[in-house]
Design an enzyme around this catalytic site. Structure first.
Site, PDB file in Angstrom:
ATOM      1  N   LEU A 202      10.170   0.702 -19.603  1.00 52.13           N
ATOM      2  CA  LEU A 202       9.001   0.148 -20.282  1.00 52.13           C
ATOM      3  C   LEU A 202       7.769   0.243 -19.388  1.00 52.13           C
ATOM      4  O   LEU A 202       7.773  -0.248 -18.259  1.00 52.13           O
ATOM      5  CB  LEU A 202       9.258  -1.313 -20.667  1.00 52.13           C
ATOM      6  CG  LEU A 202      10.445  -1.555 -21.604  1.00 52.13           C
ATOM      7  CD1 LEU A 202      10.623  -3.045 -21.855  1.00 52.13           C
ATOM      8  CD2 LEU A 202      10.251  -0.814 -22.916  1.00 52.13           C
ATOM      9  N   ASP A 226       2.329  -6.789  -9.107  1.00 44.37           N
ATOM     10  CA  ASP A 226       1.425  -5.891  -8.371  1.00 44.37           C
ATOM     11  C   ASP A 226      -0.035  -6.289  -8.376  1.00 44.37           C
ATOM     12  O   ASP A 226      -0.813  -5.794  -7.583  1.00 44.37           O
ATOM     13  CB  ASP A 226       1.543  -4.469  -8.920  1.00 44.37           C
ATOM     14  CG  ASP A 226       1.096  -4.352 -10.369  1.00 44.37           C
ATOM     15  OD1 ASP A 226       0.959  -5.403 -11.034  1.00 44.37           O
ATOM     16  OD2 ASP A 226       0.869  -3.233 -10.832  1.00 44.37           O
ATOM     17  N   ASN A 228      -2.283  -5.341 -10.270  1.00 48.28           N
ATOM     18  CA  ASN A 228      -3.031  -4.098 -10.522  1.00 48.28           C
ATOM     19  C   ASN A 228      -3.158  -3.193  -9.298  1.00 48.28           C
ATOM     20  O   ASN A 228      -3.977  -2.272  -9.281  1.00 48.28           O
ATOM     21  CB  ASN A 228      -4.437  -4.412 -11.068  1.00 48.28           C
ATOM     22  CG  ASN A 228      -4.394  -5.189 -12.357  1.00 48.28           C
ATOM     23  OD1 ASN A 228      -3.483  -5.007 -13.166  1.00 48.28           O
ATOM     24  ND2 ASN A 228      -5.360  -6.060 -12.570  1.00 48.28           N
ATOM     25  N   LYS A 260      -3.137  -4.216 -20.760  1.00 46.84           N
ATOM     26  CA  LYS A 260      -1.935  -4.519 -21.533  1.00 46.84           C
ATOM     27  C   LYS A 260      -0.694  -4.629 -20.647  1.00 46.84           C
ATOM     28  O   LYS A 260       0.424  -4.617 -21.134  1.00 46.84           O
ATOM     29  CB  LYS A 260      -1.740  -3.461 -22.607  1.00 46.84           C
ATOM     30  CG  LYS A 260      -2.891  -3.444 -23.614  1.00 46.84           C
ATOM     31  CD  LYS A 260      -2.824  -2.265 -24.536  1.00 46.84           C
ATOM     32  CE  LYS A 260      -4.058  -2.221 -25.434  1.00 46.84           C
ATOM     33  NZ  LYS A 260      -5.316  -2.034 -24.669  1.00 46.84           N
ATOM     34  N   LEU A 262       1.892  -6.642 -18.730  1.00 43.77           N
ATOM     35  CA  LEU A 262       2.394  -8.005 -18.861  1.00 43.77           C
ATOM     36  C   LEU A 262       3.340  -8.338 -17.711  1.00 43.77           C
ATOM     37  O   LEU A 262       3.867  -7.454 -17.042  1.00 43.77           O
ATOM     38  CB  LEU A 262       3.130  -8.170 -20.196  1.00 43.77           C
ATOM     39  CG  LEU A 262       2.365  -7.762 -21.452  1.00 43.77           C
ATOM     40  CD1 LEU A 262       3.250  -7.953 -22.684  1.00 43.77           C
ATOM     41  CD2 LEU A 262       1.085  -8.558 -21.599  1.00 43.77           C
TER      42      LEU A 262
END
Length: 320
Positions: A202, A226, A228, A260, A262
């Site tokens: 995913l 992380d 980002n 997006k 999650l």
């Protein structure tokens, strides 16, 4: 132990103080107070040790030490407040005939082996080297929530934790009894446990949208916190390993103001609710936190249509 022996220990600690980080020194310091058989020096010797050790700490370390001491002092008060709040919640539920959740008896029968759901979900914990201690701790907390959610589900999914070792396992060991969880723990990679043709990694960067969950597939969630810092790493891994990949159909139902991507537990909970009979839209709206700014696509379309109509009305009323 005599005062002279206590001073000798203090001298040894001071000599080796540069070898230990602040947390270890603090632990050593606390042990001198809590273990009288090991360090039975008098008060003046202990104060002397503390004074010497405080000289070696930076302002930042001293601040952290004070914060930790303050937190340790407040912890019993916090636990007492939480117990009182829970007791009141249970009392209110009993008086109003509200069921808070499954009973212990129901939980005993809520096992993966007895579940009617055969969908497999695996968390990949192969990111130890790129997460710091704080991120590792958050990752394990999210796994705790995944277990709790699955434990309370009417039909739990088949839950696997793979690549379980290293720093993640060490952090998990702080939670006594995890070995008895109704979870499949594996030190091996998910690629060694399942057939490659059954794997679906995913990732929000995938172009493949998942519209339904198949029982012959294994849906892999990257166990990475992380912030980002490693955008697209799960998608990259799937491509490099030749594994199928896909993303949840968020864009099909919702408009989001943020990325997006999650958290582990949010993805797990969404999958769990869909396997339990909810629609994707229902699961998204129930699970996604308000900070994501998720709005239904129909509402977004209505807002855009309303804006266009207002613009047309203004243009028609303006004098030519």
């Amino acid at each position: 132990m005599s005062e002279m022996d206590g001073l000798t220990i203090a001298t040894e600690l001071d000599r080796d103080v540069t070898k230990y980080p602040a947390e270890k020194r603090l632990k050593m310091e606390n042990s001198s107070e809590e273990d009288p058989d090991m360090y039975n020096a008098d008060t003046s010797s202990i104060m002397c040790m503390k004074s010497e050790m405080s000289k070696t700490l930076s302002k930042r370390q001293l601040k952290k030490q004070k914060q930790k001491e303050k937190w340790l002092a407040y912890r019993p008060v916090k636990r007492a407040k939480e117990k009182l709040k829970l007791r009141q919640k249970k009392l209110d539920a009993r008086l109003n005939n509200i069921k808070l959740g499954p009973s212990r008896k129901e939980l005993k029968h809520s096992k993966m082996l007895q579940s009617n759901c055969n969908v497999r979900i695996a968390v990949d914990l192969s990111f130890d080297d790129i997460m710091n201690d704080k991120e590792i701790s958050k990752c394990i907390k999210q796994l705790l929530r995944c277990y709790s959610l699955n434990r309370r589900a009417k039909d739990p999914v088949q839950f696997y934790i793979t690549n379980f070792g290293g720093k993640c396992k060490k952090e998990m060991e702080k939670h006594t009894g995890y070995m008895n969880w109704d979870v499949n723990f594996h030190s091996e990679s998910y690629r060694d446990i399942f057939e490659s043709k059954d794997l679906v990694y995913l990732t929000s960067e995938s172009d493949n949208i998942i519209y339904s969950l198949e029982e012959n597939k294994v849906y892999v969630i990257g166990g990475l916190v992380d912030h980002n810092s490693y955008k697209g790493i799960c998608h990259q891994i799937a491509q490099e390993k030749g594994i199928s990949h896909g993303k949840l159909p968020i864009e099909e139902f919702l408009e989001m103001k943020t990325r997006k991507v999650l958290t582990i537990d949010h993805v797990f909970e969404i999958l769990l609710e869909v396997t339990g009979g909810k629609s994707w839209k229902e699961a998204f709206l129930h699970v996604l936190p308000p900070r994501k700014g998720a709005v239904e696509r129909a509402e977004v379309f209505k807002e855009k249509l309303s804006t266009v109509s207002e613009t047309q009305v203004q243009s028609n009323t303006e004098p030519s």
